[in-house]
Design an enzyme around this catalytic site. Structure first.
Site, PDB file in Angstrom:
ATOM      1  N   CYS A 156       0.811  -1.231   0.000  1.00 59.77           N
ATOM      2  CA  CYS A 156       0.000   0.000   0.000  1.00 59.77           C
ATOM      3  C   CYS A 156       0.836   1.270   0.000  1.00 59.77           C
ATOM      4  CB  CYS A 156      -0.930   0.022   1.207  1.00 59.77           C
ATOM      5  SG  CYS A 156      -2.307  -1.102   1.019  1.00 59.77           S
TER       6      CYS A 156
HETATM    7  N1  CO8 Z   1     -20.685  -9.417   6.258  1.00 56.83           N
HETATM    8  C1  CO8 Z   1     -21.267  -9.564   7.468  1.00 56.83           C
HETATM    9  N2  CO8 Z   1     -20.573  -9.805   8.595  1.00 56.83           N
HETATM   10  C2  CO8 Z   1     -19.233  -9.910   8.494  1.00 56.83           C
HETATM   11  C3  CO8 Z   1     -18.565  -9.782   7.266  1.00 56.83           C
HETATM   12  C4  CO8 Z   1     -19.346  -9.524   6.114  1.00 56.83           C
HETATM   13  N3  CO8 Z   1     -18.783  -9.383   4.892  1.00 56.83           N
HETATM   14  N4  CO8 Z   1     -17.237  -9.909   7.471  1.00 56.83           N
HETATM   15  C5  CO8 Z   1     -17.074 -10.148   8.789  1.00 56.83           C
HETATM   16  N5  CO8 Z   1     -18.268 -10.150   9.408  1.00 56.83           N
HETATM   17  C6  CO8 Z   1     -18.565 -10.388  10.827  1.00 56.83           C
HETATM   18  C7  CO8 Z   1     -17.456 -11.190  11.494  1.00 56.83           C
HETATM   19  O1  CO8 Z   1     -17.708 -12.575  11.345  1.00 56.83           O
HETATM   20  C8  CO8 Z   1     -17.554 -10.751  12.930  1.00 56.83           C
HETATM   21  O2  CO8 Z   1     -18.606 -11.427  13.566  1.00 56.83           O
HETATM   22  P1  CO8 Z   1     -18.491 -11.838  15.122  1.00 56.83           P
HETATM   23  O3  CO8 Z   1     -18.343 -10.549  15.869  1.00 56.83           O
HETATM   24  O4  CO8 Z   1     -19.763 -12.556  15.373  1.00 56.83           O
HETATM   25  O5  CO8 Z   1     -17.257 -12.685  15.208  1.00 56.83           O
HETATM   26  C9  CO8 Z   1     -17.967  -9.281  12.822  1.00 56.83           C
HETATM   27  O6  CO8 Z   1     -18.549  -9.131  11.516  1.00 56.83           O
HETATM   28  C10 CO8 Z   1     -16.794  -8.338  12.967  1.00 56.83           C
HETATM   29  O7  CO8 Z   1     -15.714  -8.797  12.102  1.00 56.83           O
HETATM   30  P2  CO8 Z   1     -14.307  -8.106  12.093  1.00 56.83           P
HETATM   31  O8  CO8 Z   1     -13.773  -8.007  13.489  1.00 56.83           O
HETATM   32  O9  CO8 Z   1     -13.421  -8.765  11.068  1.00 56.83           O
HETATM   33  O10 CO8 Z   1     -14.723  -6.678  11.538  1.00 56.83           O
HETATM   34  P3  CO8 Z   1     -13.966  -5.295  11.680  1.00 56.83           P
HETATM   35  O11 CO8 Z   1     -14.846  -4.365  12.365  1.00 56.83           O
HETATM   36  O12 CO8 Z   1     -12.559  -5.459  12.163  1.00 56.83           O
HETATM   37  O13 CO8 Z   1     -13.885  -4.815  10.155  1.00 56.83           O
HETATM   38  C11 CO8 Z   1     -12.271  -4.714   8.394  1.00 56.83           C
HETATM   39  C12 CO8 Z   1     -13.217  -5.598   9.207  1.00 56.83           C
HETATM   40  C13 CO8 Z   1     -13.089  -3.710   7.620  1.00 56.83           C
HETATM   41  C14 CO8 Z   1     -11.478  -5.588   7.432  1.00 56.83           C
HETATM   42  C15 CO8 Z   1     -11.315  -3.961   9.328  1.00 56.83           C
HETATM   43  O14 CO8 Z   1     -10.709  -4.846  10.238  1.00 56.83           O
HETATM   44  C16 CO8 Z   1     -10.207  -3.205   8.635  1.00 56.83           C
HETATM   45  O15 CO8 Z   1     -10.437  -2.405   7.774  1.00 56.83           O
HETATM   46  N6  CO8 Z   1      -8.962  -3.424   9.059  1.00 56.83           N
HETATM   47  C17 CO8 Z   1      -7.802  -2.755   8.511  1.00 56.83           C
HETATM   48  C18 CO8 Z   1      -7.594  -3.225   7.164  1.00 56.83           C
HETATM   49  C19 CO8 Z   1      -6.425  -2.590   6.487  1.00 56.83           C
HETATM   50  O16 CO8 Z   1      -6.152  -1.432   6.538  1.00 56.83           O
HETATM   51  N7  CO8 Z   1      -5.716  -3.396   5.805  1.00 56.83           N
HETATM   52  C20 CO8 Z   1      -4.675  -2.905   5.003  1.00 56.83           C
HETATM   53  C21 CO8 Z   1      -4.502  -3.918   3.983  1.00 56.83           C
HETATM   54  S1  CO8 Z   1      -4.183  -3.269   2.459  1.00 56.83           S
HETATM   55  C22 CO8 Z   1      -2.500  -3.307   2.120  1.00 56.83           C
HETATM   56  O17 CO8 Z   1      -1.635  -3.130   2.917  1.00 56.83           O
HETATM   57  C23 CO8 Z   1      -2.154  -3.656   0.725  1.00 56.83           C
HETATM   58  C24 CO8 Z   1      -1.965  -5.107   0.614  1.00 56.83           C
HETATM   59  C25 CO8 Z   1      -1.638  -5.466  -0.790  1.00 56.83           C
HETATM   60  C26 CO8 Z   1      -2.810  -5.336  -1.712  1.00 56.83           C
HETATM   61  C27 CO8 Z   1      -3.571  -6.579  -1.836  1.00 56.83           C
HETATM   62  C28 CO8 Z   1      -4.570  -6.516  -2.968  1.00 56.83           C
HETATM   63  C29 CO8 Z   1      -5.677  -7.600  -2.916  1.00 56.83           C
END
Ligand code: CO8
Length: 373
Positions: A156
Site C-alpha cells: 500500500c
Molecule cells: N458481512 C457480514 N458480517 C461480516 C462480514 C461480512 N462481509 N465480514 C465479517 N463479518 C462479521 C465477522 O464474522 C464478525 O462477527 P463476530 O463478531 O460474530 O465474530 C464481525 O462481523 C466483525 O468482524 P471483524 O472483526 O473482522 O470486523 P472489523 O470491524 O474489524 O472490520 C475490516 C473488518 C473492515 C477488514 C477492518 O478490520 C479493517 O479495515 N482493518 C484494517 C484493514 C487494512 O487497513 N488493511 C490494510 C490492507 S491493504 C494493504 O496493505 C495492501 C496489501 C496489498 C494489496 C492486496 C490486494 C488484494
C-alpha cells in the site's frame, strides 16, 4: 540539492463498477451452493457453514460502497468468484502497462510534458504481473520515454515510497523528471470467496509526475517539502504467492496464495504507528499540524482515517480537510492516497500545506509534505 515539485497526477479507473449489493448477492449465492455441496460435512460438524455477507456490514465497517474492477463478470459469477481475463501474447502490452500508461498520459497531458523528457519511470505497485522484464521498462517503451525504469513493491505504500525515491534522485540531480506509476489490479489477488475481506479492494491506476523545480514551472503545482518512509515487519497482511511455489511442491490453489490479513490487529497496530510517524515527520519538517490544510490519507477504511485525522489535527477534521474516496473506489492499495490528492487538491491556494500519507502491508508508512504553488 535541487527542489522537487509534483506537477501533475493522473487517475485511470476501469469502467466496470461493482456495488455492495451486487457483490453480496454473488457472495451469498456462492455460499449457499458451497453449503449445499458440503451439507453432510456441515451436519457432521467437520466443516463450518459459510455465513452470508451483508451490505450494511460492509458500509458500516469500511465506508466502501462501490469498487472499479477490470473484469466484473468473473467476480460476480458464483461458480468462479475471480476475474476472467484473456491471456495476452508476449508481444501485446501487459494489462498493468496498459492501465499504467493511461494514467501516465493524463498526467503528462495536464503538465504539457513530452514523454521523451522523462528520465525515470517507477512502476510502484502491490504486485507485478510477471517477474521480468520489469513492467516499468515496458511502460517506458510504450510511452517513448527516455532514461531508465524499475519496478518497486511496498504494497500500500508503493506510491509514496516511489515519490520519495524519485524525489531523492531529482534532489541530487541524477534525473530531472520522473513518473511514479501505480497500476493496482487488486482484484487479481483478492480472495472473493472470503466474507471477511471480499469487499475491501478495487482496481485503478495512478501516475504522479515529479520534476526539478527551478522556479520556472507553470502553476499550479505542488512543491515537495519533505518525504519520509518507514517500515516495521509484520505478518498481519501477507500473500504467499511466489516463484518458489513449484520448488515447494505447492501449486495447489491455497488460501494463502491470495490476500490475507488479520484486520483487527492491523487496525490496532497500524494506527499508532501512522500517528507517531506523521507527528515526527511534521515536527522534523518544522510544520505545525494546524498549518495543514489537507490530509490525503491511504484509503483502506473510513474509521481508520477518521482516527488518524483526529490524532494528527487534535480535533475532528472537517470533511474537506480529509477527503475520502474509498466509498467510490474501495481500497486501491498504493493508489488510494494519490486518487484523493488528484481529486481534492485543485482548490488549495499558493502557500497552503498538505500531507499525503499511505500505510499498509510490511508494515509500511510513507508521507509526503507538499506546498501548493
Ligand atoms: N458481512 C457480514 N458480517 C461480516 C462480514 C461480512 N462481509 N465480514 C465479517 N463479518 C462479521 C465477522 O464474522 C464478525 O462477527 P463476530 O463478531 O460474530 O465474530 C464481525 O462481523 C466483525 O468482524 P471483524 O472483526 O473482522 O470486523 P472489523 O470491524 O474489524 O472490520 C475490516 C473488518 C473492515 C477488514 C477492518 O478490520 C479493517 O479495515 N482493518 C484494517 C484493514 C487494512 O487497513 N488493511 C490494510 C490492507 S491493504 C494493504 O496493505 C495492501 C496489501 C496489498 C494489496 C492486496 C490486494 C488484494
Amino acid at each position: 540539492m535541487f527542489n522537487v515539485a509534483i506537477t501533475a497526477t493522473g487517475v485511470h479507473a476501469p469502467e466496470n463498477v461493482i456495488t455492495n449489493q451486487e457483490l453480496v448477492q454473488a457472495f451469498n449465492a456462492y455460499a449457499d451452493t458451497w453449503n449445499a455441496d458440503n451439507a453432510a460435512a456441515i451436519a457432521a460438524g467437520t466443516l463450518e457453514a459459510k455465513a452470508h455477507s451483508s451490505v450494511e456490514f460492509i458500509l458500516q465497517s469500511s465506508g466502501i460502497d462501490n469498487r472499479h474492477v477490470v473484469d466484473k463478470s468473473g467476480i460476480l459469477d458464483p461458480d468462479r468468484m475471480y476475474p476472467r481475463l484473456d491471456p495476452r501474447p508476449d508481444d501485446a502490452p501487459s494489462l498493468m502497462a496498459e492501465m499504467g500508461i493511461k494514467a501516465a498520459r493524463i498526467a503528462l497531458d495536464r503538465a504539457g510534458t513530452d514523454p521523451a523528457d522523462i528520465d525515470c519511470i517507477l512502476c510502484a505497485a502491490s504486485n507485478h504481473e510477471r517477474a521480468y522484464p520489469a513492467i516499468s521498462v515496458e511502460i517506458q517503451d510504450l510511452l517513448g520515454a527516455g532514461g531508465f525504469a524499475f519496478d518497486m513493491n511496498v504494497a500500500c505504500s508503493s506510491a509514496t515510497f516511489g515519490i520519495q525515491t524519485a524525489a531523492d534522485m531529482i534532489r541530487t540531480g541524477s534525473i530531472r523528471k520522473a513518473l511514479v506509476i501505480s497500476p493496482e489490479i487488486t482484484s487479481g489477488h483478492l480472495e472473493w470467496r472470503d466474507r471477511d475481506c471480499h469487499f475491501i479492494f478495487g482496481d485503478v491506476a495512478t501516475a504522479v509526475l515529479l520534476e526539478r523545480d527551478e522556479g520556472d514551472l507553470q502553476t499550479p503545482y505542488f512543491k515537495v517539502k519533505s518525504t519520509r518512509a518507514a517500515t516495521q515487519f509484520s505478518n498481519n497482511i501477507r500473500n504467499n504467492m511466489g516463484f518458489l511455489r513449484p520448488a515447494h511442491d505447492q501449486m495447489d490453489d491455497r488460501r494463502d496464495m491470495r490476500f490475507m490479513q488479520n484486520g483487527r490487529k492491523v487496525f490496532k497496530e497500524v494506527l499508532p504507528l501512522v500517528s507517531a510517524h506523521i507527528a515526527a515527520h511534521l515536527a522534523d519538517a518544522g510544520v505545525q499540524a494546524s498549518d495543514l490544510k489537507r490530509l490525503w490519507l491511504h484509503q483502506a477504511n473510513k474509521t481508520m482515517n477518521d482516527y488518524i485525522g483526529r490524532k494528527v489535527l487534535g480535533r475532528d477534521p472537517e470533511p474537506d480537510e480529509q477527503p475520502n474516496i474509498l466509498q467510490d473506489f474501495a481500497n486501491t492499495s498504493s493508489a488510494g492516497s494519490i486518487i484523493a490528492f488528484d481529486k481534492y487538491s485543485d482548490d488549495l491556494a499558493p502557500g497552503d500545506l498538505g500531507l499525503i500519507c499511505s500505510f499498509g502491508a510490511g508494515y509500511s508508512v510513507g508521507s509526503v509534505i507538499v506546498e501548493s504553488a
